[in-house]
Write an enzyme that holds these catalytic residues in place. Structure first.
Site, short mmCIF file in Angstrom:
data_model
loop_
_atom_site.label_atom_id
_atom_site.label_comp_id
_atom_site.label_asym_id
_atom_site.label_seq_id
_atom_site.Cartn_x
_atom_site.Cartn_y
_atom_site.Cartn_z
N ARG A 122 0.84 -1.19 0.00
CA ARG A 122 0.00 0.00 0.00
C ARG A 122 0.88 1.25 0.00
O ARG A 122 2.01 1.22 0.43
CB ARG A 122 -0.90 0.02 1.24
CG ARG A 122 -2.09 -0.92 1.13
CD ARG A 122 -3.04 -0.74 2.29
NE ARG A 122 -3.61 0.59 2.32
CZ ARG A 122 -3.45 1.47 3.32
NH1 ARG A 122 -2.76 1.14 4.38
NH2 ARG A 122 -4.00 2.67 3.26
N LYS A 187 3.42 -7.59 11.70
CA LYS A 187 2.70 -7.77 10.43
C LYS A 187 2.83 -9.21 9.92
O LYS A 187 3.93 -9.73 9.73
CB LYS A 187 3.25 -6.80 9.39
CG LYS A 187 2.47 -6.82 8.10
CD LYS A 187 2.09 -5.45 7.66
CE LYS A 187 1.47 -5.47 6.27
NZ LYS A 187 0.94 -4.19 5.86
N ARG A 323 -0.62 6.04 12.78
CA ARG A 323 0.32 5.64 13.82
C ARG A 323 -0.44 5.51 15.14
O ARG A 323 -1.32 6.32 15.44
CB ARG A 323 1.39 6.73 13.96
CG ARG A 323 2.62 6.31 14.70
CD ARG A 323 3.51 7.49 15.02
NE ARG A 323 2.89 8.37 16.00
CZ ARG A 323 2.95 9.69 15.96
NH1 ARG A 323 3.58 10.31 14.99
NH2 ARG A 323 2.39 10.42 16.91
C1 BTN Z 1 0.21 -3.90 2.25
O1 BTN Z 1 0.98 -2.96 2.03
O2 BTN Z 1 -0.02 -4.26 3.43
C2 BTN Z 1 -0.44 -4.66 1.15
C3 BTN Z 1 0.50 -5.68 0.57
C4 BTN Z 1 -0.09 -6.52 -0.57
C5 BTN Z 1 0.96 -7.40 -1.18
C6 BTN Z 1 0.37 -8.35 -2.18
S1 BTN Z 1 1.48 -9.65 -2.64
C7 BTN Z 1 0.36 -10.15 -3.87
C8 BTN Z 1 -0.18 -8.89 -4.52
N1 BTN Z 1 0.73 -8.45 -5.56
C9 BTN Z 1 1.31 -7.31 -5.25
O3 BTN Z 1 2.15 -6.71 -5.96
N2 BTN Z 1 0.89 -6.86 -4.06
C10 BTN Z 1 -0.10 -7.76 -3.49
#
Ligand code: BTN
Length: 326
Positions: A122, A187, A323
Site C-alpha cells: 500500500r 505484520k 500511527r
Molecule cells: C500492504 O501494504 O499491506 C499490502 C501488501 C499486498 C501485497 C500483495 S502480494 C500479492 C499482490 N501483488 C502485489 O504486488 N501486491 C499484493
C-alpha cells in the site's frame, strides 16, 4: 537450459544431487546443468555445492502446484475460479491480473507467484517477496456497477483472512485498519485492492494478498516494520503452502461472494472482534495535515471512526498513514 521450476521440483527435498545425475536426468551437458543452477540465483534461490556430494538447495522448498491448490478448494468456491495460474516469477501478481483484466480476462481469475520482482504494498511501498517461502496471490473480480461500498471490500477480505488464521490456531490475530493483518502487533499479511472501470460501465477489482508463511531472515531484514510469519505462530502443524494458498483463495472468494450478496452488512460488528485499534489514541498523517483522536471502530462503509474533542469524525483510507500513539 532446464526449466527452473522443473529443476527446483527435483531439488526441493534439500538432498544432494551430482551434476552428472542431473545431466543424465535432463539429457543435458554438465555445463548446461551448471548454468541452470546459476540461473536459480535470479529468483533468489541459493544452491550449495559440496565437493564430492554435488548440489543442494540451501533450504528445502515446498513448491506451489496449481492442481494441488485447486483440488483443495471446496466445490462451492472452486466453481467460481475461472482460471488458476502459478508462476515461478512475476513482476507483481496484482499487475499481472490488471493487465489481463484490461484484455478481458474473466472474473474469478486467480494467480499466484513464487517470487515477485516488483511486489506492491500500500501507499507505493515495496512488498518483500522472496522465492518459495511466503504467499503472493491475487484474484480478479468484476462488478456490474461501481458502488461506494467497494472501498470497504478490502476490509472484508482482511476479516475473512483473520478468520482463517484464527481457525488454524493463530488466536491472537488482529486487524489494523485498514488493511494490516497482525499477530501480536507484528505484520503477518496485507491486502492491496486495485480498482478500475471497464468499457461496459462496470468495474473490476484485483485483490492482492501478501501472507508471510516462512520468511527467510535475510529478506525479513528489508521489511521496515516488525513482522512475523505463520511458521513462528504455529510452531507445530504448519500446513503446506498449497493448503494455505487454498485457504487464502477461499477467504478471498468468501469475501467477494458475501459482498455481492450483502455488501458490507455486518462488517462493523464483525470487525470489532479483531480490531486492534479499538480505544487506542491514533494519529492520522494526511499529505498536508495530521489528525489525532481515539479510534472507535469502523462505519458501514469501512471508514475509520475517530473520536475528537467529544465529536465523531470518519476517515476513508486513501493516502492516510496511521500511527498508534504511545
Ligand atoms: C500492504 O501494504 O499491506 C499490502 C501488501 C499486498 C501485497 C500483495 S502480494 C500479492 C499482490 N501483488 C502485489 O504486488 N501486491 C499484493
Amino acid at each position: 537450459m532446464i526449466d527452473p521450476i522443473e529443476l527446483l521440483r527435483h531439488l526441493a527435498d534439500g538432498a544432494f544431487y551430482s551434476e552428472q545425475e542431473l545431466a543424465s536426468r535432463y539429457g543435458m551437458s554438465r555445463h548446461m546443468v551448471y548454468q541452470s543452477l546459476c540461473k536459480l540465483k535470479e529468483f533468489g534461490v541459493y544452491v550449495e555445492r559440496a565437493g564430492g556430494c554435488g548440489y543442494r538447495l540451501s533450504c528445502p522448498i515446498d513448491l506451489l502446484e496449481s492442481q494441488s491448490i485447486r483440488t483443495r478448494l471446496k466445490p462451492d468456491y472452486a466453481s467460481h475460479v475461472s482460471e488458476l495460474e502459478v508462476f515461478p516469477s512475476l513482476d507483481s501478481t496484482n499487475s499481472y491480473l490488471l493487465r489481463r483484466a484490461a484484455q478481458g480476462a474473466p472474473r474469478g481469475a486467480l494467480c499466484l507467484a513464487e517470487y515477485q520482482t516488483s511486489g506492491k504494498g500500500r501507499r507505493g511501498r515495496r512488498w518483500v517477496s522472496p522465492f518459495g517461502s511466503n504467499l503472493y496471490l491475487s484474484l480478479l473480480w468484476r462488478f456490474d456497477h461501481y458502488s461506494a461500498e467497494l472501498s470497504g471490500l478490502s476490509l472484508l477480505v482482511g476479516l475473512t483472512i483473520a478468520e482463517l488464521v484464527r481457525s488454524l490456531g493463530g488466536n491472537e490475530v488482529c486487524l489494523k485498519w485498514p488493511n494490516d493483518i497482525l499477530f501480536e502487533r507484528k505484520k503477518l499479511g496485507g491486502v492491496l485492492l486495485e480498482l478500475s472501470n471497464d468499457k461496459t460501465g462496470g468495474c473490476y477489482v484485483v485483490i492482492g494478498v501478501g501472507f508471510n508463511v516462512s520468511m527467510p531472515l535475510t529478506e525479513g531484514r528489508d521489511i521496515e516494520q516488525p513482522w512475523t510469519d505463520m511458521a513462528s505462530i504455529l510452531a507445530e502443524g504448519l500446513p503446506s503452502r498449497n493448503r494455505l494458498a487454498a485457504g487464502l483463495a477461499e477467504a478471498l472468494l468468501e469475501a467477494v461472494l458475501s459482498f455481492e450478496a450483502r455488501g458490507l452488512e455486518g462488517l462493523p460488528h464483525a470487525w470489532r472482534d479483531y480490531d486492534c485499534l479499538h480505544g487506542s489514541y491514533v494519529t492520522l498523517n494526511f499529505p498536508s495535515t495530521v489528525k489525532s483522536g481515539r479510534a472507535i471502530g469502523i462505519d458501514s462503509l469501512g471508514r475509520l471512526r475517530l473520536e475528537r474533542d467529544g465529536m465523531e469524525e470518519v476517515y476513508s483510507s486513501g493516502e492516510i498513514s496511521l500511527r498508534v500513539d504511545a
